[in-house]
Design an enzyme around this catalytic site. Structure first.
Site, mmCIF file in Angstrom:
data_model
loop_
_atom_site.group_PDB
_atom_site.id
_atom_site.type_symbol
_atom_site.label_atom_id
_atom_site.label_comp_id
_atom_site.label_asym_id
_atom_site.label_seq_id
_atom_site.Cartn_x
_atom_site.Cartn_y
_atom_site.Cartn_z
ATOM 1 N N ASP A 1 0.378 2.579 60.977
ATOM 2 C CA ASP A 1 0.997 2.789 59.664
ATOM 3 C C ASP A 1 0.947 1.492 58.849
ATOM 4 O O ASP A 1 0.681 0.423 59.403
ATOM 5 C CB ASP A 1 2.461 3.251 59.860
ATOM 6 C CG ASP A 1 3.010 3.991 58.648
ATOM 7 O OD1 ASP A 1 2.366 3.983 57.581
ATOM 8 O OD2 ASP A 1 4.102 4.576 58.768
ATOM 9 N N GLY A 2 1.198 1.594 57.569
ATOM 10 C CA GLY A 2 1.229 0.423 56.687
ATOM 11 C C GLY A 2 2.659 -0.045 56.462
ATOM 12 O O GLY A 2 3.596 0.464 57.079
ATOM 13 N N GLY B 1 7.995 2.599 52.405
ATOM 14 C CA GLY B 1 8.422 3.701 51.557
ATOM 15 C C GLY B 1 7.958 3.646 50.118
ATOM 16 O O GLY B 1 8.308 4.530 49.343
ATOM 17 N N THR C 1 -3.663 1.539 52.911
ATOM 18 C CA THR C 1 -4.242 0.849 54.071
ATOM 19 C C THR C 1 -4.609 1.874 55.148
ATOM 20 O O THR C 1 -5.705 1.812 55.730
ATOM 21 C CB THR C 1 -3.255 -0.210 54.618
ATOM 22 O OG1 THR C 1 -2.672 -0.901 53.519
ATOM 23 C CG2 THR C 1 -3.967 -1.207 55.516
ATOM 24 N N GLU D 1 7.838 8.805 58.282
ATOM 25 C CA GLU D 1 7.255 7.637 58.965
ATOM 26 C C GLU D 1 8.227 7.087 60.002
ATOM 27 O O GLU D 1 7.812 6.675 61.096
ATOM 28 C CB GLU D 1 6.903 6.554 57.943
ATOM 29 C CG GLU D 1 5.713 6.931 57.077
ATOM 30 C CD GLU D 1 5.473 5.975 55.920
ATOM 31 O OE1 GLU D 1 4.315 5.844 55.508
ATOM 32 O OE2 GLU D 1 6.435 5.368 55.411
HETATM 33 C C1 5RP Z 1 4.459 4.861 52.497
HETATM 34 C C2 5RP Z 1 4.529 3.504 53.096
HETATM 35 C C3 5RP Z 1 3.262 2.719 53.093
HETATM 36 O O1 5RP Z 1 2.891 2.502 54.411
HETATM 37 C C4 5RP Z 1 3.508 1.409 52.392
HETATM 38 O O2 5RP Z 1 3.975 1.690 51.082
HETATM 39 C C5 5RP Z 1 2.238 0.562 52.320
HETATM 40 O O3 5RP Z 1 1.308 1.163 51.488
HETATM 41 P P1 5RP Z 1 -0.116 0.546 51.191
HETATM 42 O O4 5RP Z 1 -0.884 0.573 52.482
HETATM 43 O O5 5RP Z 1 -0.682 1.447 50.135
HETATM 44 O O6 5RP Z 1 0.081 -0.860 50.679
HETATM 45 O O7 5RP Z 1 5.523 3.057 53.598
HETATM 46 O O8 5RP Z 1 5.721 5.479 52.509
#
Ligand code: 5RP
Length: 221
Positions: free
Chosen positions: A78-79, A92, A26, A100
């Protein structure tokens, strides 16, 4: 849905800000858009949460720095893997949870971008909880977690080998089938020697931007 959430997040970035840059697919929609704004004259400095984000952000032309140079971040984008109704998170799956969380803790405002599939009533319903552990003694640490919390703790692997985080640690993916008291679990996990960090983000988030089939939904603390 991820893309529209990422585009909405651009509205929270203002000229002169120090911006925490999360990790994941994301966020990878967000970075090129931020890069375009920088090319148009937006003056920001990014603090990446992973080697991968650093590489992509550099390619997008985003100026980068470190927490030593800029210990206070204005806003982080962040996602997340799961978001509960109190805006607590599991993070994670991408392996960057420790960096993060440090970046989130150093941020005045933490903004999470997700698609609607990430919303849950109870954390740990679908996603395992990633727990970063130091490689030394990872096996007794795993056994201790399984014994204390009645979960399965699987060593994350990359092909044949243990997956290693940017901090050169291992990750145990812990299956809970729903976490009853995330705050208590967080404290208890952190008290085990060998545990570096958990993917539980409790009371750290200000805003969640959710991309849905109908458009953007905003969740505020
Ligand atoms: C990485 C994370 C990511 O933000 C989480 O896994 C979401 O990922 P994505 O946007 O690919 O669904 O915590 O450590």
């Amino acid at each position: 849905m991820k893309r529209i959430a990422a585009e909405k997040a651009l509205e929270y970035v203002e000229d002169g800000m120090i911006v925490g840059l999360g990790t994941g697919s994301t966020v990878e929609y967000f970075l090129p858009k931020l890069g375009e704004k920088v090319k148009e004259g937006l003056n920001i400095v990014g603090i990446p949460t992973s080697h991968r984000t650093k590489t992509i952000a550099t390619r997008c032309g985003i100026p980068l720095s470190t927490l030593t140079e800029h210990p206070e971040i204005d806003v982080t984008i962040d996602g997340a893997d799961e978001v509960d109704p109190d805006l607590n998170l599991i993070k994670g799956a991408g392996g960057a949870l420790t960096r993060e969380k440090i970046v989130a803790f150093s941020s005045k405002r933490e903004i999470i971008i997700v698609d609607e599939t990430k919303l849950v009533q109870k954390l740990g319903s679908f996603s395992p909880l990633p727990v970063e552990v130091i490689p030394f003694g990872w096996y007794p640490t795993k056994l201790c977690i399984e014994r204390e919390f009645g979960c399965r703790a699987e060593l994350r692997r990359e092909e044949e080998n243990p997956y290693t985080s940017d901090n050169m640690n291992y990750i145990l993916d812990c299956e809970f089938n729903g976490i009853e008291d995330a705050e208590k679990l967080e404290k208890e996990l952190k008290s085990i020697p060998g545990v570096v960090e958990t993917g539980l983000f409790i009371d750290m988030v200000d805003t969640v931007i959710v991309g849905t089939r109908e458009g953007i939904k905003l969740l505020e603390k």
